[in-house]
Design an enzyme around this catalytic site. Structure first.
Site, short mmCIF file in Angstrom:
data_model
loop_
_atom_site.label_atom_id
_atom_site.label_comp_id
_atom_site.label_asym_id
_atom_site.label_seq_id
_atom_site.Cartn_x
_atom_site.Cartn_y
_atom_site.Cartn_z
N CYS A 1 -1.04 2.35 18.30
CA CYS A 1 -1.37 0.94 18.06
C CYS A 1 -2.41 0.40 19.03
O CYS A 1 -2.86 -0.73 18.90
CB CYS A 1 -0.11 0.10 18.11
SG CYS A 1 1.20 0.78 17.11
N HIS B 1 -1.26 -6.72 11.90
CA HIS B 1 -1.45 -5.60 12.83
C HIS B 1 -1.98 -4.37 12.10
O HIS B 1 -1.26 -3.41 11.88
CB HIS B 1 -0.11 -5.31 13.53
CG HIS B 1 -0.15 -4.22 14.54
ND1 HIS B 1 -1.30 -3.86 15.23
CD2 HIS B 1 0.82 -3.40 15.00
CE1 HIS B 1 -1.02 -2.87 16.06
NE2 HIS B 1 0.26 -2.55 15.93
#
Ligand SMILES: [Zn+2]
Lengths: 161, 395
Positions: free
Chosen positions: B84, B339
């Site tokens: 991430c 995200h």
């Protein structure tokens, strides 16, 4: 199914996205991934589990204890390891209950994953048996060897007392 | 290592469910405005980097894809990945390439089209960002599950509640509602969060960042290039620190802090000339990695915005809203903005650029007094950490 129908209907594997109305191509190729992972150098770990024991490696040269077991010691660069048995008791540190499961775990009900610190030092992550709502901070646990739905053996944490 | 590096152009796609475009088209949505705002063209670029974690989308060779679609062929490139924190890893490559004087103008793109796969597949793949063999194969940890263990430990240690966590989501949705690029542009209440179904106890649906399609692009330039082009609107990278954590969660010392972040922050603060004992004094605001609500609270503490155990107090007292001690995630954060893994770190850089140059949308512009903004981007569960400080004045 959807794909076959759309090919018959449009001549292509197409589908209209319900929300946006945007036209999508439904991939014709599918990929299944299943790895083959070497455990050649940690064989005794699995032999131990079969006998109900939790084995791991310790560096003969510098005494560093490794769990999960590993072949090499990064502290002294030695690969001369001995297999020792860990006492199968410890204290719970944290947990979670996995409600939304990955598809590869869909045959299981929501399961509790916990980390316990073993009395011998290392921490262990595993499923925790029993009702997670009854667990309190500082809960004592024991490592036992259970059977999975897939039929294989795996270590798990069981609350004590 | 003397060359200063600036962001001279930015572009941001709408984040969300983007069934209306393919991967290349989604990239172009951020590449085009990045070129336009920088006042440069594809032919001017020396090198480009694409941050994308991939797997869930069809195109893996995105650098080649955009070399063709955005006219960057035959310039050099690579794909960067750090779970991430992929977007920040891509910025890292651009930043270090310019710093080592191998390029003067670098395009950094972050992109992810996660919804090309069903969400069940994404849940399966994203659970594998830790130790696959020891923690996924037999115990089926999901991404929310990893962080939930930190949330649980934080609750036990400091007495935080699920309501405290919920308040992070409420704040981030409040600002997401003011961000036209956000996936969720609507406000929610504490009750919305508490009533949503459990994903990984103690996290419920509204504690979790969503699965998102999106792209973000920045153009980085050397100080020399900035002068040559006469760029007026720019933001400097004042410092960046990086860290890595153990694959196995069982190897972590405790579950209320991410040592990789503490390490990265220390380095970033040192390079940027920020007192690590009181960074808030130097910052106008921050974007932190709120993949889950509790992660934002732990971030406050790892970045030293407050003392250990006091992160939840910042939330309770609304000290991370505009006007508080330090505004955090006033673009909606990962929670409400969305995200798209590879784009997130680049999107944070763009937010720093917008805030510092006072280009944020009405209702979500912080007061810019100190001229510095921090971005905190975490991959996996502290498996990778990137802390970057951006500023109006170069060091
Ligand atoms: Zn050794």
């Amino acid at each position: 199914m959807e794909q076959k129908k759309s090919i018959e209907e449009f001549g292509f594997p197409l589908v209209v996205d319900e929300k946006s109305g945007a036209l999508q191509w439904l991939d014709v190729r599918e990929l299944n991934i299943r790895y083959t992972i070497s455990i050649e150098n940690i064989k005794p770990f699995y032999e131990g589990l079969r006998q109900g024991k939790l084995l791991t490696t310790r560096c003969k040269k510098c005494n560093e204890l490794y769990f999960p077991p590993q072949k090499d010691c990064y502290k002294c660069f030695s690969s001369d390891m001995e297999w020792i048995e860990l006492k199968r008791e410890g204290t719970l540190e944290t947990l979670t209950v996995i409600f939304v499961r990955p598809p590869s775990f869909s045959m299981y009900d929501p399961y509790t994953v916990a980390v316990a610190k073993l009395d011998d030092g290392p921490k262990i992550l595993a499923w925790l048996k029993g009702d997670p709502r009854k667990i309190r901070p500082g809960q004592r646990v024991r490592v036992e060897i259970g059977r999975r739905k897939e039929g294989y053996m795996m270590y798990e944490l069981v609350p004590l007392g | 290592m003397s060359e200063n590096v600036a962001i001279i152009g930015t572009g941001h796609s709408k984040f969300g469910t983007r069934k209306d475009v393919n991967v290349a088209e989604l990239c172009w949505e951020s590449i085009k405005p990045a070129f336009e705002s920088a006042g440069v063209e594809p032919k001017d670029i020396d090198y480009f980097v694409v941050g994308t974690a991939g797997m869930w989308s069809s195109e893996a060779a995105v650098p080649a894809l955009i070399a063709e679609y955005a006219g960057l062929e035959p310039k050099g490139s690579m794909r960067a990945e750090a779970a991430c924190a992929t977007g920040s890893a891509a910025i890292r490559v651009g930043y270090t390439t310019i710093k080592s004087e191998l390029a003067d103008l670098v395009l950094v793109l972050g992109v992810e089209k996660m919804q090309e796969s069903p969400s069940s597949t994404v849940i399966e793949l994203i659970g594998r960002f830790g130790s696959y063999f020891w923690e996924f194969e037999n115990f089926g940890l999901t991404f929310p599950g990893y962080y939930a263990m930190y949330g649980t430990a934080y609750m036990i240690k400091y007495g935080a509640t699920e309501e405290d966590f919920a308040k992070v989501a409420v704040k981030n949705h409040y600002y997401g509602a003011k961000n036209p690029y956000a996936q969720f542009q609507r406000e929610i209440t504490v009750e919305t969060v508490l009533k949503s179904p459990y994903i990984a106890w103690p996290f419920k649906l509204y504690d979790c960042s969503p699965i998102t399609d999106g792209s973000a692009c920045v153009i980085l330039a050397s100080e020399e290039k900035v002068k040559e082009l006469g760029v007026e609107e720019k933001v400097w990278i004042l410092g960046q620190g990086t860290g890595t954590g153990t694959a196995n969660l069982s190897k972590r010392k405790d579950f209320t802090s991410l040592p990789s972040v503490v390490h990265a922050a220390e380095i970033a603060y040192k390079i940027a000339g920020i007192d690590k004992d009181d960074p808030v004094k130097y910052l106008d605001g921050a974007d932190v990695h709120d993949c889950f609500t509790a992660a934002e609270i732990i971030a406050y503490e790892d970045l030293n915005f407050c003392r250990r155990g006091e992160g939840m107090k910042l939330v309770r007292e609304e000290q991370t809203y505009i006007g508080g001690r330090i505004p955090v995630n006033i673009d909606g954060g990962l929670k409400a903005k969305g995200h798209p893994i590879g784009a997130t770190g680049v999107s944070q850089a763009i937010e720093a650029y917008k805030q510092l140059l006072q280009k944020a949308e009405p209702g979500r512009q912080a007061d810019i007094v100190k001229g510095r903004w921090l971005a905190h981007n975490v991959g996996g569960t502290g498996h990778y950490a990137y802390v970057t400080v951006y500023g109006l004045e170069k060091r």
